[in-house]
Every structure is written in C-alpha cells, then in structure tokens.
Design an enzyme around this catalytic site. Sequence first.
Site, PDB file in Angstrom:
ATOM      1  N   LYS A 135       0.829  -1.209   0.000  1.00  0.00           N
ATOM      2  CA  LYS A 135       0.000   0.000   0.000  1.00  0.00           C
ATOM      3  C   LYS A 135       0.864   1.261   0.000  1.00  0.00           C
ATOM      4  O   LYS A 135       0.619   2.190  -0.774  1.00  0.00           O
ATOM      5  CB  LYS A 135      -0.919   0.002   1.236  1.00  0.00           C
ATOM      6  CG  LYS A 135      -2.047  -1.019   1.163  1.00  0.00           C
ATOM      7  CD  LYS A 135      -2.815  -1.116   2.487  1.00  0.00           C
ATOM      8  CE  LYS A 135      -3.925  -2.169   2.376  1.00  0.00           C
ATOM      9  NZ  LYS A 135      -4.702  -2.310   3.625  1.00  0.00           N
ATOM     10  N   ASP A 173     -10.621   3.636   4.534  1.00  0.00           N
ATOM     11  CA  ASP A 173     -11.138   2.261   4.475  1.00  0.00           C
ATOM     12  C   ASP A 173     -12.671   2.239   4.449  1.00  0.00           C
ATOM     13  O   ASP A 173     -13.261   1.179   4.229  1.00  0.00           O
ATOM     14  CB  ASP A 173     -10.685   1.478   5.726  1.00  0.00           C
ATOM     15  CG  ASP A 173      -9.539   0.517   5.431  1.00  0.00           C
ATOM     16  OD1 ASP A 173      -9.330   0.179   4.249  1.00  0.00           O
ATOM     17  OD2 ASP A 173      -8.866   0.114   6.398  1.00  0.00           O
ATOM     18  N   GLN A 202      -4.418  -1.298   9.801  1.00  0.00           N
ATOM     19  CA  GLN A 202      -4.407  -2.572   9.085  1.00  0.00           C
ATOM     20  C   GLN A 202      -5.080  -3.656   9.926  1.00  0.00           C
ATOM     21  O   GLN A 202      -4.853  -3.753  11.140  1.00  0.00           O
ATOM     22  CB  GLN A 202      -2.954  -2.959   8.743  1.00  0.00           C
ATOM     23  CG  GLN A 202      -2.813  -4.215   7.912  1.00  0.00           C
ATOM     24  CD  GLN A 202      -3.422  -4.085   6.513  1.00  0.00           C
ATOM     25  OE1 GLN A 202      -3.596  -2.970   5.997  1.00  0.00           O
ATOM     26  NE2 GLN A 202      -3.749  -5.192   5.901  1.00  0.00           N
TER      27      GLN A 202
HETATM   28  N1  GUN Z   1      -6.770  -6.342   5.860  1.00  0.00           N
HETATM   29  C1  GUN Z   1      -7.225  -7.007   4.774  1.00  0.00           C
HETATM   30  N2  GUN Z   1      -7.935  -6.188   3.984  1.00  0.00           N
HETATM   31  C2  GUN Z   1      -7.937  -4.981   4.577  1.00  0.00           C
HETATM   32  C3  GUN Z   1      -8.508  -3.719   4.221  1.00  0.00           C
HETATM   33  O1  GUN Z   1      -9.169  -3.539   3.197  1.00  0.00           O
HETATM   34  N3  GUN Z   1      -8.280  -2.708   5.101  1.00  0.00           N
HETATM   35  C4  GUN Z   1      -7.583  -2.886   6.254  1.00  0.00           C
HETATM   36  N4  GUN Z   1      -7.425  -1.834   7.057  1.00  0.00           N
HETATM   37  N5  GUN Z   1      -7.040  -4.036   6.597  1.00  0.00           N
HETATM   38  C5  GUN Z   1      -7.226  -5.081   5.758  1.00  0.00           C
END
Ligand code: GUN
Length: 322
Positions: free
Chosen positions: A58, A125, A102
């Site tokens: 990311k 998110d 996360q």
């Molecule tokens: N872990 C797996 N997918 C995601 C996501 O879309 N956002 C976050 N914050 N953690 C994740």
Amino acid sequence: MTEAPAGATILDGTALAAKVRESVRKDAEKLSATGRPPHLRVILLGSDPASQTYVAAKTKAARESGCTAETVRLPSGIAPGALLAEVRRGNTDEGVDGLLVQLPLEPGHDVRRIYDAIDPWKDVDGVHPENVGRLHQGRPRFTPCTPAGILALLDGGGVTIPGRRAVVLGRSDIVGKPVAALLTCRDATVTICHSKTPDLERVCSEAEILVAAVGRPGFVTRQHVRPGAAVVDVGVNRLAPGVAPPAHLMGTARVRRAFEEGRPVLVGDVDFDAVAPIAGWISPVPGGVGPLTVAMLLANTVLAARLSRERHRSEEMDPLTL
Ligand code: GUN
C-alpha cells in the site's frame, strides 16, 4: 495474464488497476502543485507477515502514485487504549489526509472501537459508521477499497448489474456487507450467504453475479456456479510450504507444483480451473481483486486530501468562523 481454460472472460485486475493508478497520479500531481501531496498513514499493529506485506504494498503504491505515505508500527501486545491514542493522533495531525489501521487486529482489541475512533473525513477504508451509513443510503464518501474494486472489475468487464441476481458469499464489515450494499444501490437483487446458510450450493448456483469472500481455499466449485455467471474471487489464501492443499485443488498445475517443490502458493476462494470453463467472467487470484483494492485505497487518499482542502476553504469563507 492468466489464461481461462475455456469460455470465461478474465476480469484482469492488474490492467484496470494500472488505469486507476494513472488517474490517481494525475490528481495527486495537481494537489501537489497547489499545496502538498496527499498523505496516507497506515497503522500496523504487531508482526503478522501477511499484514506486513499488504502494508508495504500500500505505501509503495502510494509513493509511486505521487502521494506520500508512512507506516506507524506498534508492537505486538500493545494495550487497546494505546492503539486508540495512535488513531486519535492521526486524526488531529493536519499532515495526514488518509488514515487506516491494518486488519486483522490481535485478540483483545475491539475492531469496532477502532471504526468509531477514526475521523470519518480521513477514513479511507470506509469503516466509520457515518461512512457505512452513507454507503448504504447510496451517497458514499469513502467506499471500502475491496468492494470498490469488485464493482470496478465488473464494470470494466462489461457485466450488467441492474436487474441481476447477485450472491455474496461472506458477511464481513469490510467486504461482504459493503459489496452487497453497492450491488443493491446498482439495482441488483442481492443475497448474502454465510456459514449458517442452508443449501448454499443451490443459492449460489442461481447467481448471475457471484462474489466469493469466505477465506477458504477453493471453496467455490463448479456446483456453485450458474453457467455464464460473473464470478469475482476475493480470497487471498496463502497455502504454506509442505501443507497439502485441499485435494480438489491438486488438479491445478500451479498449486500442485508449488506443493511438490515446497513453495507457498496463493489461491483464491474459487477453484479457478473448475469454474472458468463454465463461467461467463472470472477474476483470477492473483491478479484480480487484489491490485484494485490497492488502487482504490489510493483513489480514496486523493479524495480525502481534496475534501480536506475544500473543508478548510469553506471554513475560511464562513463568516461565523471569523
Ligand atoms: N486487511 C485485509 N484487507 C484490509 C482492508 O481492506 N483494510 C484494512 N485496514 N485491513 C485489511
């Protein structure tokens, strides 16, 4: 690009993500020229290897798209209050446009307290209840990244959504529920299935659009799929070296070879080789939803930066604040 054994059109997430990222890059460039680049902060708790990989992907993608990005690493075992304090620090830091924690969190943390704590204007998110509510009312601010990617894949592949029967396998807050809401807002007739759904195979086999987000390798087989359906695979299941894959996946050369050579292998929730010959469209793993999830996060980060500027500007113009 993955080859479908027959029939199905591949929903190529890598190619589509490159287009989204190019558009993000142009937007980020404009914002940089008139101020500073959009800034993403990721909070990472503990040392889960998969989470570390995702977070690195990311922040790297953000930098490649002209944003700035940082990871705040918190040690394993930290108290829930300390994680909340870190979220609040991100909320009040004017240098941060997009903020995410996360997932998954370690046991002992209540993920919904995190959803509640994130500033809804920085919530890239799309998990804060205000943003969830807006999404369900069909007036989204930040659409959760994976669901946004799924809709982009379907649209990019020319799949008709209005009037179609859609089945979503999985009811998580971050994928299943929001993708069902998005499909509903686009006039699909949506059923959400989960572990307690009776006759799952039959329900799935009626779907014209089937979204699999259950986190079980190769769970969706030919019996679940209506011929001609669009099948979107959200699963990211890493099979560890030396651990035998489910027997029916051994027919897939890529999986069998990895097992025999003692390598890890990434597989989706769909038995791709079995389903691709009868599906109308199918997304591969890897190379389907995954790259779009990252691209949509970048799009949300740019949006957060734009909204922040607009809000500051309107505050400056508002006589009540003078
Ligand atoms: N872990 C797996 N997918 C995601 C996501 O879309 N956002 C976050 N914050 N953690 C994740």
